[in-house]
Design a protein around this motif. Structure first.
Motif, PDB file in Angstrom:
ATOM      1  N   ARG A   1      68.620  36.547  67.738  1.00 56.16           N
ATOM      2  CA  ARG A   1      69.521  37.209  66.786  1.00 56.16           C
ATOM      3  C   ARG A   1      70.843  36.484  66.596  1.00 56.16           C
ATOM      4  O   ARG A   1      71.708  36.943  65.846  1.00 56.16           O
TER       5      ARG A   1
ATOM      6  N   ARG B   1      75.892  35.670  64.009  1.00 55.10           N
ATOM      7  CA  ARG B   1      74.857  36.704  63.960  1.00 55.10           C
ATOM      8  C   ARG B   1      73.824  36.241  62.945  1.00 55.10           C
ATOM      9  O   ARG B   1      74.112  36.113  61.751  1.00 55.10           O
ATOM     10  N   ARG B   2      72.629  35.977  63.458  1.00 54.88           N
ATOM     11  CA  ARG B   2      71.634  35.273  62.663  1.00 54.88           C
ATOM     12  C   ARG B   2      70.654  36.233  61.979  1.00 54.88           C
ATOM     13  O   ARG B   2      70.168  37.185  62.614  1.00 54.88           O
ATOM     14  N   TYR B   3      70.378  35.964  60.731  1.00 52.78           N
ATOM     15  CA  TYR B   3      69.325  36.672  59.993  1.00 52.78           C
ATOM     16  C   TYR B   3      68.301  35.601  59.662  1.00 52.78           C
ATOM     17  O   TYR B   3      68.392  34.905  58.640  1.00 52.78           O
TER      18      TYR B   3
ATOM     19  N   ARG C   1      65.155  35.269  58.818  1.00 52.62           N
ATOM     20  CA  ARG C   1      64.296  35.208  57.639  1.00 52.62           C
ATOM     21  C   ARG C   1      65.037  34.587  56.447  1.00 52.62           C
ATOM     22  O   ARG C   1      64.450  33.847  55.652  1.00 52.62           O
ATOM     23  N   ASP C   2      66.319  34.903  56.332  1.00 53.58           N
ATOM     24  CA  ASP C   2      67.117  34.392  55.207  1.00 53.58           C
ATOM     25  C   ASP C   2      67.833  33.086  55.550  1.00 53.58           C
ATOM     26  O   ASP C   2      68.583  32.571  54.715  1.00 53.58           O
TER      27      ASP C   2
END
Ligand SMILES: CC(C)(COP(=O)(O)OP(=O)(O)OC[C@H]1O[C@@H](n2cnc3c(N)ncnc32)[C@H](O)[C@@H]1OP(=O)(O)O)[C@@H](O)C(=O)NCCC(=O)NCCS
Length: 190
Positions: free
Chosen positions: A66, A88-90, A92-93
């Motif tokens: 994450r 803070r990693r997203y 999929r995007d």
């Protein structure tokens, strides 16, 4: 992904894994009203018990994919936490939100710029992000300046977007794309 987040070094600083014994410095530093007033979710005063929970949650981010939160310290004094930087990693995007704060005593020495620049480089290079962005409470001029020094551009204002201290605040959005990131020329099309 390895069990532990990386340790990153800059000219003057070390960005290292957070530890539970950092909680008192997190509570004192981020809970200082001069700092907390600009942080969307941080109370002032900030109880150490809450800071401990925050450290545990942020440490788990890495193993869950994450994102990453690192303590910022002088290279010569790695145990003394000056502040933290985070992505803070997203996944999929392929984007991540950059966050940071520094204890007020440490302001005005270029520490935020030096540490966030290193984390942004890590995000593009190692996490292969396409976009890194930040959200700043309107009026936080020092923070906007840091983001501009990183090459981020203002992407607009989310009006009355967050409630803090019984008031609704505008939030300014800043962003940097992989293609705009300095060292990223070799792999723009990843
Ligand atoms: C924002 C923060 C991290 C900056 O840390 P720092 O180490 O002092 O930042 P730097 O020294 O790297 O850079 C700050 C820049 O803002 C400028 N600046 C500082 N206060 C300013 C002000 N009131 N008005 C305009 N510019 C200001 C500095 O001159 C410097 O720019 P320069 O290098 O062009 O001179 C620190 O103030 C902080 O922790 N604030 C509270 C928490 C916070 O706002 N976090 C970010 C949430 S989005």
């Amino acid at each position: 992904m390895s069990e532990h987040p990386p340790t990153l070094s800059t000219e003057r600083l070390v960005l290292r894994e957070l530890r539970l014994d950092d909680a008192p410095a997190v509570a004192a530093g981020a809970g200082d009203p001069r700092v907390a007033r600009y942080l969307i979710q941080v109370p002032s005063p900030y109880p150490i018990s809450l800071a401990r929970r925050w450290v545990i949650a942020r440490t788990e981010w890495w193993s869950l994919g994450r994102g990453v939160t690192l303590a910022v310290a002088w290279r010569a004094r790695p145990d003394v936490l000056l502040g933290t930087v985070s992505l803070r990693r997203y996944a999929r995007d392929r984007r991540a939100e950059l966050g940071y704060w520094l204890a007020a005593d440490a302001w005005g020495q270029g520490i935020a710029t030096e540490s966030t620049r290193t984390l942004v480089d890590f995000g593009f290079r190692e996490l292969v992000l396409a976009r890194i962005y930040a959200q700043v409470l309107a009026g936080n001029t020092a923070s906007m300046r840091v983001l501009e020094k990183l090459g981020m551009v203002s992407e607009g204002v989310k009006r009355q977007h967050v409630r803090k201290a019984r008031r609704l605040h505008d939030v300014v959005l800043y962003g940097l794309l992989r293609a705009e990131w300095g060292p990223g020329d070799d792999d723009d099309d990843r």
